[in-house]
Design an enzyme around this catalytic site. Structure first.
Site, PDB file in Angstrom:
ATOM      1  N   LYS A 140       0.863  -1.079  -0.096  1.00 18.62           N
ATOM      2  CA  LYS A 140       0.079   0.010   0.040  1.00 18.62           C
ATOM      3  C   LYS A 140       0.966   1.192   0.104  1.00 18.62           C
ATOM      4  CE  LYS A 140      -2.437   0.501   3.682  1.00 18.62           C
ATOM      5  NZ  LYS A 140      -2.056   1.875   4.400  1.00 18.62           N
ATOM      6  N   ARG A 181     -10.952   2.905  10.220  1.00 19.94           N
ATOM      7  CA  ARG A 181     -10.482   1.549  10.416  1.00 19.94           C
ATOM      8  C   ARG A 181     -11.603   0.960  11.286  1.00 19.94           C
ATOM      9  NH1 ARG A 181      -4.108   1.401  12.111  1.00 19.94           N
ATOM     10  NH2 ARG A 181      -3.410   2.294  10.309  1.00 19.94           N
ATOM     11  N   ARG A 240      11.239 -10.304   5.185  1.00 28.13           N
ATOM     12  CA  ARG A 240      12.009  -8.720   5.030  1.00 28.13           C
ATOM     13  C   ARG A 240      12.823  -8.916   6.108  1.00 28.13           C
ATOM     14  NH1 ARG A 240       6.500  -4.900   5.272  1.00 28.13           N
ATOM     15  NH2 ARG A 240       6.548  -6.035   7.530  1.00 28.13           N
ATOM     16  N   ARG A 247      12.730  -7.027  11.991  1.00 27.49           N
ATOM     17  CA  ARG A 247      11.937  -6.320  12.805  1.00 27.49           C
ATOM     18  C   ARG A 247      11.306  -7.341  13.649  1.00 27.49           C
ATOM     19  NH1 ARG A 247       8.333  -2.200   9.458  1.00 27.49           N
ATOM     20  NH2 ARG A 247       6.672  -3.378  10.674  1.00 27.49           N
ATOM     21  N   ARG A 270      -1.676  -9.470  13.079  1.00 28.96           N
ATOM     22  CA  ARG A 270      -1.833  -8.273  12.311  1.00 28.96           C
ATOM     23  C   ARG A 270      -3.109  -8.533  11.165  1.00 28.96           C
ATOM     24  NH1 ARG A 270       4.025  -7.077  10.956  1.00 28.96           N
ATOM     25  NH2 ARG A 270       3.219  -5.167   9.722  1.00 28.96           N
TER      26      ARG A 270
END
Length: 220
Positions: free
Chosen positions: A10, A86, A121, A149, A160
């Site tokens: 996004k 949201r 990642r 991370r 998530r």
């Protein structure tokens, strides 16, 4: 408006939209932080809740969004609202203020693909550059210093994604009339082209509407 799950790309698509169409990118989270840092009345009120570990009330955030959308640059160039609303409460609140998008983009990517994107990642702590072990391999000389991370694990990614799915489900009823679903499993360029095709068509339609209004005014 644009919405998409974590790792759907996004952010990249927002950059492309802003670059091509000149819209003002507005993220509610960034807006909230900016108001708090600037010490505005709304920012001070928000900080009171944040310092207590409480959620900032919808009305405070809605007022911030409404105020930002009323600024001259947004009025002149148009807006791209990123990741907001949201919840159904937030959607209802901004609708009451007359805030409704011309298009609501929903980037869709299968969960298994998203988890693969997240888990692979890695970040270079010296440059801030983000790589992916499969899709965007880092230079060999940086491998040893790359870090993952703490929230880029499969367990946290699944959590998530569940939160995102719940958020989206709660707001879609408000935007069915302008909803455009985008296949985010394609490469970045293909996703961008799909979004741009929709915006090009809308832009052309808006230009024709404006031309028609001017023609009617001149003949009156």
């Amino acid at each position: 408006m644009i919405s998409g799950p974590p790792a759907a790309g996004k952010g990249t698509q927002c950059e492309r939209i802003v670059e091509k169409f000149g819209l003002i990118h507005i993220s509610a989270g960034d807006l909230l932080r900016a108001e708090v840092e600037a010490g505005t009345a709304a920012g001070k009120l928000a900080a009171e809740y944040m310092n207590k570990g409480q959620l900032v009330p919808n009305k405070v955030v809605v007022d911030m969004v409404k105020h930002r959308l009323a600024q001259p640059d947004v009025q002149d160039q148009g807006w791209l609202l990123d990741g907001y609303p949201r919840s159904a409460d937030q959607a209802a609140a901004i609708l009451e203020e007359g805030i409704h998008p011309d298009v609501f983009f929903l980037i869709q990517v299968p969960d298994e693909d998203l988890i693969e994107r997240v888990v692979g990642r890695r970040m270079d702590p010296e440059t801030g550059q983000i790589y992916h072990l499969t899709f965007k391999p880092p230079p060999k000389d940086t491998l040893k210093r790359l870090i993952q991370r703490s929230d880029d694990t499969e367990e946290k990614a699944k959590a998530r994604l569940e939160v995102h799915a719940g958020n989206v489900a709660s707001v879609l009823d408000y935007y069915q009339d302008v909803l455009v679903e985008i296949d985010g499993s394609q490469d970045i360029g293909a996703v961008g082209s799909a979004i741009e095709d929709v915006l090009d068509t809308f832009q052309e339609s808006s230009s024709l509407d404006e031309f028609q209004r001017q023609a009617e005014a001149s003949s009156a």
